[in-house]
Motif scaffolding. Structure first.
Motif, short mmCIF file in Angstrom:
data_model
loop_
_atom_site.label_atom_id
_atom_site.label_comp_id
_atom_site.label_asym_id
_atom_site.label_seq_id
_atom_site.Cartn_x
_atom_site.Cartn_y
_atom_site.Cartn_z
N THR A 102 0.82 -1.22 0.00
CA THR A 102 0.00 0.00 0.00
C THR A 102 0.85 1.27 0.00
N GLU A 103 2.18 1.13 0.08
CA GLU A 103 3.05 2.29 0.25
C GLU A 103 2.87 3.32 -0.85
N GLN A 104 2.93 2.88 -2.10
CA GLN A 104 2.84 3.83 -3.21
C GLN A 104 1.47 4.48 -3.28
N GLN A 116 1.29 7.07 -0.54
CA GLN A 116 2.13 8.22 -0.87
C GLN A 116 1.45 9.09 -1.91
N GLY A 117 0.82 8.44 -2.90
CA GLY A 117 0.11 9.20 -3.92
C GLY A 117 -1.09 9.95 -3.37
#
Length: 318
Positions: A243-245, A248-249
């Motif tokens: 889920t990081e990207q 971040q988005g």
């Protein structure tokens, strides 16, 4: 860009009357050899620049010749060519650009024209939705600011019906792709997003400008207040792998990641205007994010889950 530097040399000559290669080098932060080559290039290009050797000598413009770009620095002239070039520029701006290009020495025009064509402005996103919905009111507000007149502003806030108010236009600012009007109101200085403006009508009243008003200073103060409101609440949660990207988005600098837990999930904190707003933004990740606190954020997610289940869940008795 050498063309940009040659414009700077020409303006420096114009301002000082007589200069040495050493003075040009210091002004433009180049070597003395480069400064001398630039001065010679201006002379070769047909600009009436001549040198005089000996004590008190230097480079001068014959007869005090001048260019119509009086007062502009090289950086300013280059910025104007770039800014005025996009196809979305107003006819007046494009006309001014053409006049400025004609004012340049012939050997520099090709570079200036290239700079004027070096950008394009596209006001729609990939879905075709206009990003500058208030652009139709921009010219009217610019005129009101310049003329110093009050306007009746039709305006709608998020979740609120449109209403009218009379304001004192003081300036316009752009931030993160959005245009804002800075205006005086009965409650002090306020900002109005142009994409929420529904109408602009000039009045006969004169706009009152606060004593010592400076637009840049006022904007910094107002922007800081807006940012404070945007970061008024913090939501703590844990996020699953992968889920990081996405996070971040969604949140950019409002996202902070913590330690990785034994089950592979990661602790996160997200700032936003309220716990409910942040919770609604996280809801799209479903079970891949678990909100821990505050309770208001968890309650908001529970309500959303109930509402969605009522609409999309299996029919009763199914």
């Amino acid at each position: 860009m050498r063309a940009d530097r040659l414009v700077a040399v020409l303006l420096f000559l114009q301002a000082r009357g007589r200069v040495t290669a050493a003075e040009v080098a210091a002004e433009l932060e180049v070597s003395e050899r480069t400064a001398r080559r630039d001065l010679e290039a201006l002379s070769i290009a047909g600009i009436p620049v001549y040198s005089q050797a000996g004590r008190g000598g230097g480079w001068s413009l014959v007869g005090g010749a001048r260019t119509d770009l009086t007062g502009l620095t090289a950086g300013e002239s280059r910025a104007l060519f770039l800014a005025a070039g996009p196809s979305s520029a107003t006819p007046e701006l494009r006309s001014a650009l053409r006049k400025m290009v004609r004012a340049l020495p012939s050997t520099l025009r090709s570079d200036a024209e290239a700079a004027s064509k070096a950008g394009v402005a596209d006001s729609t996103d990939w879905s075709g939705t206009a990003l500058t919905a208030g652009a139709s009111h921009l010219e009217a507000l610019q005129r009101a600011v310049v003329d110093g007149v009050q306007v009746r502003l039709g305006y709608t806030g998020p979740g609120r019906p449109a209403g009218e108010r009379t304001v004192h236009p003081l300036g316009l600012a752009a931030k993160a792709g959005l245009d804002y009007l800075v205006a005086g109101t009965e409650n002090g200085l306020r900002t109005f997003r142009l994409d929420r403006v529904t109408s602009v009508e000039a009045t006969d009243g004169r706009a009152v400008r606060p004593e010592g008003f400076d637009l840049a200073t006022a904007w910094r103060t107002l922007a800081a207040r807006m940012e404070d409101r945007m970061l008024a609440a913090t939501v703590r949660a844990r996020a699953g792998h992968g889920t990081e990207q996405i996070l971040q988005g969604l949140f950019g600098g409002r996202l902070r990641t913590g330690r990785t837990l034994s089950d592979g999930w990661t602790e996160i904190e997200v700032d936003g205007p309220s716990p409910e707003v942040v919770a609604a933004q996280l809801a799209g990740l479903g079970a891949r994010v678990e909100v821990l606190e505050p309770p208001a954020a968890r309650e908001r997610l529970a309500r959303l889950a109930s509402e969605l289940a009522a609409v999309y869940g299996p029919p009763a008795g199914g």
